[in-house]
Design an enzyme around this catalytic site. Structure first.
Site, PDB file in Angstrom:
ATOM      1  N   CYS A  18      -4.280  93.595 -13.202  1.00 30.97           N
ATOM      2  CA  CYS A  18      -4.864  92.271 -13.383  1.00 30.97           C
ATOM      3  C   CYS A  18      -3.902  91.094 -13.246  1.00 30.97           C
ATOM      4  O   CYS A  18      -4.245  90.095 -12.628  1.00 30.97           O
ATOM      5  CB  CYS A  18      -5.584  92.210 -14.720  1.00 30.97           C
ATOM      6  SG  CYS A  18      -4.525  92.511 -16.143  1.00 30.97           S
ATOM      7  N   HIS A  71      -2.505  86.146 -19.425  1.00 33.27           N
ATOM      8  CA  HIS A  71      -1.617  87.269 -19.094  1.00 33.27           C
ATOM      9  C   HIS A  71      -0.685  86.990 -17.916  1.00 33.27           C
ATOM     10  O   HIS A  71      -0.416  87.853 -17.091  1.00 33.27           O
ATOM     11  CB  HIS A  71      -2.457  88.521 -18.831  1.00 33.27           C
ATOM     12  CG  HIS A  71      -1.677  89.794 -19.037  1.00 33.27           C
ATOM     13  ND1 HIS A  71      -2.148  91.004 -18.629  1.00 33.27           N
ATOM     14  CD2 HIS A  71      -0.473  90.037 -19.592  1.00 33.27           C
ATOM     15  CE1 HIS A  71      -1.268  91.957 -18.924  1.00 33.27           C
ATOM     16  NE2 HIS A  71      -0.247  91.375 -19.520  1.00 33.27           N
TER      17      HIS A  71
END
Length: 190
Positions: A18, A71
């Site tokens: 991701c 993130h």
């Protein structure tokens, strides 16, 4: 509906994990050029000198909001607020262990995320949309589901269990249906 009424990205190839994919989407560059090539051990941190779409739009007078999973660096100058987002509510780190009544972050400070996390993220995005209506705005929403741990609202989970799916698949489908519902809520707000 999103594809027919919005923009379609037909030539974007995701990375195996991701964080690199998110860095590419935010910058329009290959992930390796942003410094992101993994999800742990600082491999997920985007270089602070990368120019994000939020930085470009904020420079053009847009209000910018990021809601969900970042993130790509949790500390300044890698934090979303340092990368062009006026408002951030979500998870600056990548791995979360609880999706119910948990802690999120709002602009660098701890914040409650009541109920199911995706519902809280969509709610914050809707609040931003409502508050930003009088001028141009950019609202970036990156849900952290479906993802491990497999946790979903009980009613949706039971719906798929009743259809004969095993626990894993039922939970993943419930997480996806929850996202669909929240995207619908955001579209209605727009």
């Amino acid at each position: 509906r999103l594809a027919s009424e919005g923009a379609r990205f037909e030539r974007f190839f995701v990375n195996p994990v991701c964080s690199p994919t998110r860095a590419s989407l935010l910058t329009g560059r290959y992930a390796l050029r942003t410094g992101v090539y993994g999800v742990t051990r600082r491999q997920e941190i985007m270089r602070s000198d990368e120019i994000t779409i939020a930085e470009m739009l904020r420079g053009a007078g847009y209000a910018t909001g990021c809601f969900g999973k970042w993130h790509n660096g949790s500390q300044w100058p890698h934090h979303p607020n340092a990368q062009g987002f006026d408002e951030f509510y979500g998870l600056a780190l990548g791995h979360w262990c609880n999706y119910f009544d948990t802690q999120a972050e709002r602009n660098g400070e701890p914040a409650d995320a009541p109920g199911y996390i995706a519902d809280a993220l969509a709610g914050a995005a809707i609040d931003f949309i409502s508050a930003s209506r009088s001028a141009p705005f950019f609202c970036y929403v990156a849900f952290n589901t479906p993802h491990m741990p497999l946790q979903a609202p009980e009613d949706l989970f039971q719906k798929y269990r009743a259809r004969g799916f095993d626990e894993r698949d039922a939970c993943i489908m419930a997480m996806c249906e929850n996202i669909d519902s929240n995207v619908g809520r955001m579209l209605e707000a727009l």
